[in-house]
Design an enzyme around this catalytic site. Sequence first.
Site, short mmCIF file in Angstrom:
data_model
loop_
_atom_site.label_atom_id
_atom_site.label_comp_id
_atom_site.label_asym_id
_atom_site.label_seq_id
_atom_site.Cartn_x
_atom_site.Cartn_y
_atom_site.Cartn_z
N TYR A 144 37.16 58.07 15.65
CA TYR A 144 38.44 58.73 15.83
C TYR A 144 39.37 58.44 14.64
O TYR A 144 39.93 59.35 14.02
CB TYR A 144 39.09 58.28 17.14
CG TYR A 144 40.54 58.66 17.27
CD1 TYR A 144 40.91 59.98 17.41
CD2 TYR A 144 41.54 57.69 17.24
CE1 TYR A 144 42.25 60.34 17.52
CE2 TYR A 144 42.86 58.03 17.36
CZ TYR A 144 43.22 59.35 17.50
OH TYR A 144 44.54 59.71 17.60
N PHE B 268 50.98 66.55 26.04
CA PHE B 268 52.25 65.92 26.41
C PHE B 268 53.18 65.74 25.22
O PHE B 268 54.40 65.94 25.34
CB PHE B 268 52.00 64.62 27.19
CG PHE B 268 51.94 63.37 26.37
CD1 PHE B 268 52.99 62.50 26.36
CD2 PHE B 268 50.80 63.05 25.63
CE1 PHE B 268 52.94 61.32 25.63
CE2 PHE B 268 50.74 61.89 24.91
CZ PHE B 268 51.81 61.02 24.90
N THR C 8 42.71 69.76 27.82
CA THR C 8 43.52 68.68 28.39
C THR C 8 44.97 69.12 28.61
O THR C 8 45.63 68.62 29.52
CB THR C 8 43.51 67.44 27.48
OG1 THR C 8 43.95 67.81 26.16
CG2 THR C 8 42.11 66.85 27.39
N ASP D 106 40.68 77.75 20.82
CA ASP D 106 40.28 76.47 20.25
C ASP D 106 40.46 76.54 18.74
O ASP D 106 40.21 77.59 18.12
CB ASP D 106 38.82 76.18 20.59
CG ASP D 106 38.43 74.75 20.31
OD1 ASP D 106 38.24 74.42 19.11
OD2 ASP D 106 38.29 73.96 21.25
N ARG E 52 36.39 46.95 24.90
CA ARG E 52 35.55 48.09 24.55
C ARG E 52 35.37 48.19 23.03
O ARG E 52 36.29 47.89 22.26
CB ARG E 52 36.16 49.38 25.10
CG ARG E 52 36.22 49.41 26.62
CD ARG E 52 36.89 50.65 27.16
NE ARG E 52 38.29 50.72 26.76
CZ ARG E 52 39.16 51.59 27.27
NH1 ARG E 52 38.78 52.43 28.21
NH2 ARG E 52 40.41 51.60 26.86
N ASP F 95 46.49 76.50 22.20
CA ASP F 95 45.87 75.39 22.94
C ASP F 95 44.63 75.91 23.65
O ASP F 95 44.61 77.06 24.11
CB ASP F 95 46.87 74.83 23.97
CG ASP F 95 46.57 73.39 24.36
OD1 ASP F 95 45.48 73.16 24.93
OD2 ASP F 95 47.41 72.52 24.12
N ASN F 96 43.59 75.09 23.71
CA ASN F 96 42.39 75.51 24.44
C ASN F 96 42.42 75.07 25.90
O ASN F 96 41.51 75.38 26.66
CB ASN F 96 41.12 75.00 23.75
CG ASN F 96 40.96 73.49 23.82
OD1 ASN F 96 41.80 72.78 24.38
ND2 ASN F 96 39.90 72.98 23.22
N GLN G 246 40.59 65.72 19.44
CA GLN G 246 40.04 64.68 20.32
C GLN G 246 40.84 63.41 20.05
O GLN G 246 40.97 62.98 18.92
CB GLN G 246 38.55 64.49 19.98
CG GLN G 246 37.74 63.73 21.01
CD GLN G 246 38.11 62.27 21.14
OE1 GLN G 246 38.62 61.85 22.19
NE2 GLN G 246 37.89 61.49 20.10
N GLY H 227 35.38 49.41 19.36
CA GLY H 227 36.27 50.26 18.58
C GLY H 227 37.74 50.03 18.85
O GLY H 227 38.59 50.52 18.10
#
Length: 306
Positions: free
Chosen positions: A142, A11, A35, A51, A267, A31-32, A75, A269
């Site tokens: 991340y 996006f 998403t 990828d 959550r 782009d792979n 990711q 993290g």
Amino acid sequence: MKVLITGGAGFIGSHLVRLLQKKGEGVAVVDNFSTGLRENLPDGTAIYECDVTSPELANVFETVRPDAVVHLAGQTTVHVSMADPELDAMQNVIGSVRVLEQARQCGVKRVIFASTAASYGDVAEDHLPIDEFEPLAPLSFYGLSKVTVEHYLDLYHKAYGLDYVVLRFANVYGERQGDGGEGGVISIFTKRVAKDEPITIYGDGKQTRDFVYAGDIARGIEAALRSPHANRAYNLSTQTETSLKELVAVLANVSGKNIVPRYEDARTGDIYKSLLANGRARRSLGWTPQTSLEEGLRRTYEYFCK
């Protein structure tokens, strides 16, 4: 200028592609499609399905021969990185090093890297808003992977003369967003509200984020491609703190619906408070955010209603 955008069907990439094309730049996307979506991109966009961890990436660079690279692929979700650190490292660290290596070998002049507010970790309230001199102390794998790539960029510049700009994004949101990523809470909420489904807040709802519209991020990237002030990091943010409860209230106003969220435990993290200073980007990139949260949410909500 010929620009290769990794993750360009995501996006943020889809907003950037449209902006650069409007300005007459040559744009290619790799782009792979894990998403990203082809339909996110305008017809006629040069697209390479690959990828960034694949050996085929070398062929993409050789074909495109870009002047600059905008590296958005990776990711993007904190909780995924905590559940699978190896996946996060492969996509975000190894993938990024392969992009840098191809950029070096193909004579790319500049790499723009999408970093994150998560690089700073959970900063004390008296240090908010966070400026670029704040020590980097990520709480998630991340965030750690993004910090690691920032160090690679600095050493690639010193060793090989490859220019770079690090852009530490606040929580980005907008049309064509998936449910992952740091700004994904807006995507999740707006999709569910559009379908009259319940929403869930993880934590007490008082945790805050600095939500910045994807179109403004695209303008910041475009400015970083041209700025003489390279080889440093910039925050791209609104410098405005919004709690999740406040976000729900704005979304209720935009949608005209009564929204009563459910609450569950926070959550691992997740950062409690996040607010980035944007003075350096204003001064050196000539960039300012232009889209209010209400206007950005309206565009996002209307997009998901369709």
